[in-house]
Design a protein around this motif. Structure first.
Motif, PDB file in Angstrom:
ATOM      1  N   ALA A  28      38.281  -7.084  52.422  1.00  0.00           N
ATOM      2  CA  ALA A  28      38.899  -8.338  53.407  1.00  0.00           C
ATOM      3  C   ALA A  28      38.648  -8.214  54.873  1.00  0.00           C
ATOM      4  O   ALA A  28      38.166  -9.154  55.453  1.00  0.00           O
ATOM      5  CB  ALA A  28      40.287  -8.354  52.947  1.00  0.00           C
ATOM      6  N   VAL A  29      38.899  -7.129  55.341  1.00  0.00           N
ATOM      7  CA  VAL A  29      39.027  -6.984  56.954  1.00  0.00           C
ATOM      8  C   VAL A  29      37.516  -7.096  57.233  1.00  0.00           C
ATOM      9  O   VAL A  29      37.212  -7.825  58.233  1.00  0.00           O
ATOM     10  CB  VAL A  29      39.657  -5.642  57.286  1.00  0.00           C
ATOM     11  CG1 VAL A  29      39.117  -5.435  58.755  1.00  0.00           C
ATOM     12  CG2 VAL A  29      40.951  -5.642  57.086  1.00  0.00           C
ATOM     13  N   ALA A  30      36.576  -6.413  56.593  1.00  0.00           N
ATOM     14  CA  ALA A  30      35.124  -6.346  56.886  1.00  0.00           C
ATOM     15  C   ALA A  30      34.606  -8.042  56.612  1.00  0.00           C
ATOM     16  O   ALA A  30      34.028  -8.555  57.786  1.00  0.00           O
ATOM     17  CB  ALA A  30      34.247  -5.450  56.149  1.00  0.00           C
ATOM     18  N   LEU A  31      34.931  -8.643  55.729  1.00  0.00           N
ATOM     19  CA  LEU A  31      34.602  -9.969  55.667  1.00  0.00           C
ATOM     20  C   LEU A  31      35.416 -10.946  56.598  1.00  0.00           C
ATOM     21  O   LEU A  31      34.497 -11.891  57.096  1.00  0.00           O
ATOM     22  CB  LEU A  31      35.182 -10.805  53.993  1.00  0.00           C
ATOM     23  CG  LEU A  31      34.766 -11.914  53.697  1.00  0.00           C
ATOM     24  CD1 LEU A  31      33.117 -11.766  53.606  1.00  0.00           C
ATOM     25  CD2 LEU A  31      35.260 -12.291  52.402  1.00  0.00           C
ATOM     26  N   GLY A  32      36.584 -10.603  56.944  1.00  0.00           N
ATOM     27  CA  GLY A  32      37.228 -11.582  58.096  1.00  0.00           C
ATOM     28  C   GLY A  32      36.504 -11.140  59.558  1.00  0.00           C
ATOM     29  O   GLY A  32      36.433 -12.280  60.171  1.00  0.00           O
ATOM     30  N   ILE A  33      36.168 -10.139  59.611  1.00  0.00           N
ATOM     31  CA  ILE A  33      35.383  -9.816  61.026  1.00  0.00           C
ATOM     32  C   ILE A  33      34.090 -10.442  60.887  1.00  0.00           C
ATOM     33  O   ILE A  33      33.497 -11.137  61.895  1.00  0.00           O
ATOM     34  CB  ILE A  33      35.231  -8.303  61.282  1.00  0.00           C
ATOM     35  CG1 ILE A  33      36.887  -7.954  61.526  1.00  0.00           C
ATOM     36  CG2 ILE A  33      34.432  -8.103  62.424  1.00  0.00           C
ATOM     37  CD1 ILE A  33      36.807  -6.135  61.728  1.00  0.00           C
ATOM     38  N   TYR A  34      33.355 -10.365  59.862  1.00  0.00           N
ATOM     39  CA  TYR A  34      32.046 -10.852  59.682  1.00  0.00           C
ATOM     40  C   TYR A  34      32.035 -12.399  60.020  1.00  0.00           C
ATOM     41  O   TYR A  34      31.286 -13.172  60.490  1.00  0.00           O
ATOM     42  CB  TYR A  34      31.352 -10.524  58.314  1.00  0.00           C
ATOM     43  CG  TYR A  34      29.796 -11.176  58.254  1.00  0.00           C
ATOM     44  CD1 TYR A  34      28.966 -10.477  58.716  1.00  0.00           C
ATOM     45  CD2 TYR A  34      29.751 -12.320  57.437  1.00  0.00           C
ATOM     46  CE1 TYR A  34      27.857 -10.936  58.763  1.00  0.00           C
ATOM     47  CE2 TYR A  34      28.517 -12.608  56.950  1.00  0.00           C
ATOM     48  CZ  TYR A  34      27.459 -12.124  57.622  1.00  0.00           C
ATOM     49  OH  TYR A  34      26.072 -12.631  57.586  1.00  0.00           O
ATOM     50  N   ASN A  35      32.936 -13.182  59.338  1.00  0.00           N
ATOM     51  CA  ASN A  35      32.939 -14.655  59.290  1.00  0.00           C
ATOM     52  C   ASN A  35      33.922 -15.032  60.352  1.00  0.00           C
ATOM     53  O   ASN A  35      34.058 -16.288  60.458  1.00  0.00           O
ATOM     54  CB  ASN A  35      33.817 -15.206  58.043  1.00  0.00           C
ATOM     55  CG  ASN A  35      32.676 -14.950  56.859  1.00  0.00           C
ATOM     56  OD1 ASN A  35      31.508 -15.072  56.926  1.00  0.00           O
ATOM     57  ND2 ASN A  35      33.387 -14.599  55.737  1.00  0.00           N
ATOM     58  N   MET A  36      34.344 -14.429  61.472  1.00  0.00           N
ATOM     59  CA  MET A  36      35.091 -14.704  62.584  1.00  0.00           C
ATOM     60  C   MET A  36      33.977 -15.523  63.641  1.00  0.00           C
ATOM     61  O   MET A  36      33.030 -15.309  63.675  1.00  0.00           O
ATOM     62  CB  MET A  36      35.504 -13.431  63.176  1.00  0.00           C
ATOM     63  CG  MET A  36      36.473 -13.580  64.288  1.00  0.00           C
ATOM     64  SD  MET A  36      36.660 -11.684  64.813  1.00  0.00           S
ATOM     65  CE  MET A  36      38.278 -12.075  65.523  1.00  0.00           C
ATOM     66  N   ALA A  38      33.287 -15.703  66.744  1.00  0.00           N
ATOM     67  CA  ALA A  38      33.455 -14.885  67.875  1.00  0.00           C
ATOM     68  C   ALA A  38      31.904 -13.997  68.127  1.00  0.00           C
ATOM     69  O   ALA A  38      31.164 -14.281  67.570  1.00  0.00           O
ATOM     70  CB  ALA A  38      34.379 -13.620  67.922  1.00  0.00           C
ATOM     71  N   ASP A  39      31.759 -13.735  69.637  1.00  0.00           N
ATOM     72  CA  ASP A  39      30.510 -13.306  69.992  1.00  0.00           C
ATOM     73  C   ASP A  39      30.166 -11.839  69.206  1.00  0.00           C
ATOM     74  O   ASP A  39      31.077 -11.452  68.458  1.00  0.00           O
ATOM     75  CB  ASP A  39      30.498 -12.728  71.304  1.00  0.00           C
ATOM     76  CG  ASP A  39      30.539 -13.979  72.117  1.00  0.00           C
ATOM     77  OD1 ASP A  39      30.175 -15.256  71.630  1.00  0.00           O
ATOM     78  OD2 ASP A  39      30.829 -13.877  73.262  1.00  0.00           O
ATOM     79  N   GLY A  40      29.082 -11.454  69.113  1.00  0.00           N
ATOM     80  CA  GLY A  40      28.824 -10.265  68.373  1.00  0.00           C
ATOM     81  C   GLY A  40      29.410  -9.074  68.966  1.00  0.00           C
ATOM     82  O   GLY A  40      29.960  -8.144  68.050  1.00  0.00           O
ATOM     83  N   TRP A  41      29.655  -9.093  70.113  1.00  0.00           N
ATOM     84  CA  TRP A  41      30.150  -7.922  70.884  1.00  0.00           C
ATOM     85  C   TRP A  41      31.689  -7.634  70.174  1.00  0.00           C
ATOM     86  O   TRP A  41      32.287  -6.481  70.034  1.00  0.00           O
ATOM     87  CB  TRP A  41      30.035  -7.679  71.921  1.00  0.00           C
ATOM     88  CG  TRP A  41      30.713  -8.693  72.893  1.00  0.00           C
ATOM     89  CD1 TRP A  41      30.235  -9.843  73.283  1.00  0.00           C
ATOM     90  CD2 TRP A  41      32.047  -8.660  73.426  1.00  0.00           C
ATOM     91  NE1 TRP A  41      31.219 -10.517  73.947  1.00  0.00           N
ATOM     92  CE2 TRP A  41      32.293  -9.914  74.046  1.00  0.00           C
ATOM     93  CE3 TRP A  41      32.938  -7.633  73.274  1.00  0.00           C
ATOM     94  CZ2 TRP A  41      33.833  -9.946  74.722  1.00  0.00           C
ATOM     95  CZ3 TRP A  41      34.212  -7.764  74.136  1.00  0.00           C
ATOM     96  CH2 TRP A  41      34.770  -8.854  74.691  1.00  0.00           C
ATOM     97  N   VAL A  42      32.406  -9.026  70.130  1.00  0.00           N
ATOM     98  CA  VAL A  42      33.787  -8.879  69.715  1.00  0.00           C
ATOM     99  C   VAL A  42      33.923  -8.518  68.250  1.00  0.00           C
ATOM    100  O   VAL A  42      34.900  -7.646  67.877  1.00  0.00           O
ATOM    101  CB  VAL A  42      34.403 -10.298  69.830  1.00  0.00           C
ATOM    102  CG1 VAL A  42      35.726 -10.426  69.204  1.00  0.00           C
ATOM    103  CG2 VAL A  42      34.326 -10.574  71.249  1.00  0.00           C
TER     104      VAL A  42
END
Length: 102
Positions: A28-36, A38-42
């Protein structure tokens, strides 16, 4: 006085639930970060932060478990020494004279 600690064993269902819960949380965290939005570096920074937090949690759990096991081993050794002393002690045996009494 002989208190043998009961070895606690987790059930297979409990183990499976813990593994599934961990997998779902990381996913869930990985999916949330992927779909965020924000820039790639964030997103990369947040991903590294999650991995670091996860490995730190595993390390902390291992250290706590190891410390608990060490205290249990010391307790068992002390208990075995006490039982050895108690089995060799006979309160009704005649006292042996000490060197000063001879």
């Amino acid at each position: 006085m002989n208190e043998t600690p009961v070895k606690q064993q987790n059930t297979g269902a409990y183990y499976g639930q813990a593994v599934a819960s961990f997998g779902i949380a990381i996913g869930a965290v990985a999916l949330g970060i992927y779909n965020m939005d924000a820039d790639g570096w964030v997103r990369a920074f947040l991903g590294i932060a999650v991995l670091y937090l996860t490995t730190s949690a595993f390390t902390l759990a291992k250290v706590v478990r190891d410390r608990q096991e060490v205290t249990q081993i010391v307790s068992r050794v002390d208990q075995a020494r006490m039982e050895k002393i108690m089995t060799g002690y006979d309160p009704f045996a005649p006292k042996q004279p000490t060197a000063q009494e001879r």
